[in-house]
Write an enzyme that holds these catalytic residues in place. Structure first.
Site, PDB file in Angstrom:
ATOM      1  N   SER A 169       4.772  -4.025   9.641  1.00 14.05           N
ATOM      2  CA  SER A 169       4.677  -2.677   9.420  1.00 14.05           C
ATOM      3  C   SER A 169       3.444  -2.042   9.187  1.00 14.05           C
ATOM      4  O   SER A 169       3.503  -0.799   9.150  1.00 14.05           O
ATOM      5  CB  SER A 169       5.841  -2.058   8.415  1.00 14.05           C
ATOM      6  OG  SER A 169       5.427  -2.547   7.253  1.00 14.05           O
ATOM      7  N   LYS A 200      10.326   3.489   1.519  1.00 13.79           N
ATOM      8  CA  LYS A 200       8.717   3.668   1.828  1.00 13.79           C
ATOM      9  C   LYS A 200       8.742   5.185   1.683  1.00 13.79           C
ATOM     10  O   LYS A 200       7.722   5.753   0.958  1.00 13.79           O
ATOM     11  CB  LYS A 200       8.272   3.325   3.135  1.00 13.79           C
ATOM     12  CG  LYS A 200       8.458   1.770   3.248  1.00 13.79           C
ATOM     13  CD  LYS A 200       8.098   1.555   4.961  1.00 13.79           C
ATOM     14  CE  LYS A 200       8.110   0.099   4.822  1.00 13.79           C
ATOM     15  NZ  LYS A 200       7.640  -0.595   6.387  1.00 13.79           N
TER      16      LYS A 200
END
Length: 824
Positions: free
Chosen positions: A680, A723
């Site tokens: 990611s 996140k």
């Protein structure tokens, strides 16, 4: 009797539960009105009566349809009138008769009858049948308790001269059903009658033999039991005379009573009784005595049939769950759904839930709340670091100091077979030469198998299907797939700042005040102080460290109170630093990202989301790439893919292609002591390198995540909620996400979405355009094309929807995005 004439119409006496045969003498007691009327008529005229059996012996006034059609003509030998209306008779059968029809029912029953004579069939075979019947009947008289010797001799003496009389007398004394006797009465052929009697007597002899054998066995068992009882009593008397207390006998009897009271299923009960019998024959000095006694203690102490009654009030359960825990709505809904189904289906098997989330989010305490809401006992065992399979299944009894496994021990502590059983830290179970505990858990956590769970120590099945199993884990990757498949995983993400404030206000602060002996008259901890603790003194997904810092403040205030300072202390954002010292965590976005080559990414960790700095630099060299920061193979490959995409699009980005051959690149992710891996960070690595090569800094309030391909596609990633929470906590205002992750924002709390601006991208050129804006557009045709495409597609979307306030774009492939820039 041969000269007696049987009239064609005759008074009928109904007979219950018996049949009168010719030649047989029978005493009967009568009291029915019609029968007494019949006797009065017979006494006056000395008539013969007909005796016919009735089908239903309970019928006091049978009608003709309830009577058999075969009977006997009889004469009355004696009448004895008793007090009241009761009369005793002695009657003797004369001849068979068949009822053609009943002609009257009042004042007594009268019927038209036909006399039936016996039909003999003399011959050798007939003589053999008569002899066989006499022999068998003699054997039956010797073994049967219901036929006296005198009666037997009378029957046998008749057989010597008259086979027909033999058959009738034998049939009358046999203990057979009325239906069988009627069948014999209906046989006028003497040979057929005797042959049927031979079959009946043979059967009665076999039944008598079986009955005698059973009685003999019972007598032997009773005799053996009585003998043992007498011997035990004598032993007790001898020991009492010698002054010795029979503690062992009392111990055996106590265990026997416990086995009977334990309510064990059949298999465990048989095993316990067998072991008790073995123990009773074993001297106390034997080495096996203690082992056997301990085994029996475990068997009788387990709750084989003890259950806690569930509280199935869904409204009350919701109140308890809300009282103990803030938010966690999905998990609460799952528990309430289980209770609702349990109320409709009582035999529902217990679910297997797995609470997965970072430390400190309340997984263990949630299990306690579930038990309280359901009214069940709560048992918790920690599986962290377990490497021995025997910890789950127990040790064999052949080992010294063997014990059942932790599952059975927990059930015993609970005292009920349906507790809420929490298996904590299931992701930290290990495996070595002593076995694989996670494999042993496969049977425990499978509703199709755990109804007969076998512990190595008990060696008998125990039903675990009523247990509500809950497991906890920080990560799911370390749990074997077969075990993970048996559990319903419920994820507990990290808390946002607002959620932590609510939890502190409703749970942490009141509890710490009580534990430290303080009241609201001594201290007040406001929301600003809690926010300061969350942002400057803790950095976690859960609230465990926040709880510790609240406790730290309470301790210092408690000391002030004891030292004599009775003034009420108000904890504010400024006074927290006076109590706890300098700030431990601070936001460093602006300081670290005000130069080119630095980009901020978002990462997922076991303790929640984190921001991730990616720093790039270049020096004179020959195109070598150095990647540091304890990065995993996947993250290294993302860095190389980002660099390859930039080199392939150098012309579009208006970069000097020779710079890649004249320079060495160094990509570094700080916090080098912490391992990092995953795809990611591909977008962040690309933006960091572009910033380095173009000299354009990345905005200080921007963070991003997403995987990149060599074609420049931005692929979706996981952990979006964690996140996004980390971005808000770190002071980020704008977040770039892959367009396919837009749906994941539904799990993010509304206050967090309101505080951030989200942009969704499908191509890396969109990322660069949103990151650098006009500065890159002025020098890069790639960015200009991306911006133009976005503006064109946004205008087309506005025209199609007719709403000037709504905007939409599409990715480089022309796919329409629902929302490209959302201010939530």
């Amino acid at each position: 009797m041969e000269g007696i004439v049987i009239p064609t119409e005759i008074g009928v006496l109904p007979l219950r539960n018996s049949v009168l045969f010719p030649h047989a003498i029978m005493p009967i007691s009568v009291g029915r009105r019609k029968t007494l009327n019949l006797l009065d008529d017979v006494a006056r005229e000395g008539k013969i009566i007909g005796v016919v059996s009735q089908r239903n012996p309970a019928d006091d006034d049978p009608d003709p349809s309830a009577m058999y059609r075969m009977g006997s003509a009889a004469r009355i030998l004696k009448i004895v009138r008793l007090d009241g209306n009761s009369v005793n008779l002695i009657i003797q059968g004369i001849r068979r008769l068949r009822v053609d029809r009943f002609v009257a029912t009042e004042p007594f029953m009268k019927a038209s009858v036909v006399a039936i004579d016996d039909v003999p069939e003399p011959g050798v075979e007939f003589d053999a049948l008569v002899r066989s019947l006499m022999n068998q009947f003699q054997q039956l008289v010797q073994t049967s308790p219901t036929i006296s010797n005198d009666l037997g001799e009378m029957v046998l003496s008749a057989g010597a001269t008259d086979p027909a009389r033999l058959s009738d007398l034998a049939a009358s004394v046999l203990n057979i059903s009325v239906e069988e006797k009627i069948g014999l009465l209906e046989r006028s052929n003497v040979r057929d009658r005797i042959q049927k009697l031979v079959e009946i007597v043979t059967r009665e002899l076999e039944l008598q033999e079986i009955s005698s054998r059973i009685q003999s066995q019972v007598a032997d068992e009773v005799g053996k039991t009585q003998k043992q009882y007498y011997l035990r009593e004598q032993m007790k008397a001898i020991q009492k005379e010698l002054g010795e207390e029979d503690e062992r006998t009392a111990e055996i009897e106590e265990l026997r009573r416990k086995i009977e009271a334990a309510g064990m299923p059949e298999e465990p009960r048989k095993a316990a009784e067998k072991e008790l019998e073995r123990l009773s024959k074993m001297p106390p000095q034997a080495a096996e005595y203690t082992v056997s006694r301990t085994y029996l203690d475990w068997l009788v102490s387990l709750p084989w049939s003890v259950e806690t009654e569930d509280k199935l009030d869904v409204v009350e359960a919701k109140r308890i769950l809300d009282e103990d825990h803030y938010d966690l709505e999905k998990i609460k809904d799952r528990i309430l759904e289980y209770l609702a189904v349990r109320a409709l289906k009582k035999d529902l098997k217990g679910p297997i839930l797995c609470f997965s989330g970072p430390p400190g989010v309340g997984k263990t305490s949630l299990g306690k709340s579930i038990a309280r809401a359901m009214g069940r006992k709560f048992i918790r065992i920690s599986l962290g670091g377990i490497r021995d399979e025997a910890e789950i299944r127990g040790h064999r009894r052949t080992y010294i100091g063997s014990l059942p496994g932790r599952i059975v021990q927990g059930i015993k502590r609970a005292g009920t077979r349906n507790p809420v059983f929490m298996l904590d830290e299931i992701d930290k179970v290990g495996a070595d030469f002593r076995g694989d505990p996670s494999s042993a858990l496969l049977e425990v956590l499978d509703p199709e198998q755990n109804n007969a769970f076998s512990d190595h120590y008990l060696e008998v099945p125990f039903d675990l299907s009523k247990v509500f199993f809950i497991t906890t884990a920080n990560v799911l990757d370390t749990i074997p797939p077969a075990l993970r498949d048996r559990m319903e995983v419920l994820r507990l993400p990290g808390y946002t700042e607002e959620e932590k404030v609510e939890i502190a206000r409703g749970h942490l602060v009141p509890r710490q005040l009580e534990e430290h002996g303080l009241t609201t008259d001594h201290i007040e901890i406001g929301d600003d102080a809690v926010r300061t603790l969350v942002n400057s003194y803790t950095r976690e997904a859960g609230v465990r460290n926040l709880d510790r810092e609240v406790a730290n403040i309470c301790r210092k205030v408690a000391r002030r109170v004891v030292e004599g300072n009775r003034d009420r202390f108000v904890a504010t954002a400024g006074s927290v630093a006076d109590l706890l010292g300098p700030v431990r965590f601070f936001r460093e976005i602006a300081e670290r990202s005000d130069r080119s080559g630095v980009a901020v990414g978002l990462a997922w960790t076991q303790v929640g989301g984190e921001i991730l700095f990616v720093e790039s630099t270049r020096m004179r060299g020959k195109g070598k790439v150095t990647i540091t920061g304890r990065l995993g193979d996947v993250m290294r490959e993302s860095a190389l893919a980002a660099l390859s995409w930039i080199r392939s699009n150098a012309v579009a980005l208006r970069l000097d292609e020779e710079v890649f051959d004249r320079s060495d690149f160094h990509i570094h992710v700080p916090a080098g002591a912490i391992p990092k891996d995953g795809p990611s960070a591909g977008v962040t690595l690309t933006v960091s390198l572009v910033s380095l090569l173009t000299g354009l800094p990345v905005p200080t309030d921007l963070a991003m995540t997403g995987e990149i391909t060599l074609r420049g596609k931005v692929l979706p990633v996981g952990g979006i909620k964690e996140k996004v929470i980390a971005a808000k906590s770190a002071g980020i205002r704008r977040v770039l996400l892959p367009d396919k992750n837009e749906k994941d924002l539904e799990d993010v709390a509304e206050p967090v979405r309101q505080a951030l601006e989200f942009r969704f991208v499908a191509e890396i050129d969109e990322v660069l355009d949103l990151t650098f804006g006009p500065a890159l557009r002025s020098r890069s045709p790639l960015a200009e094309a991306s911006a133009a495409r976005r503006e064109e597609e946004g205008s087309a979307e506005e025209e199609s929807e007719g709403d000037a306030a709504a905007t939409s774009t599409s990715d480089a492939g022309g796919r329409a995005l629902a929302v490209s820039s959302i201010r939530i």
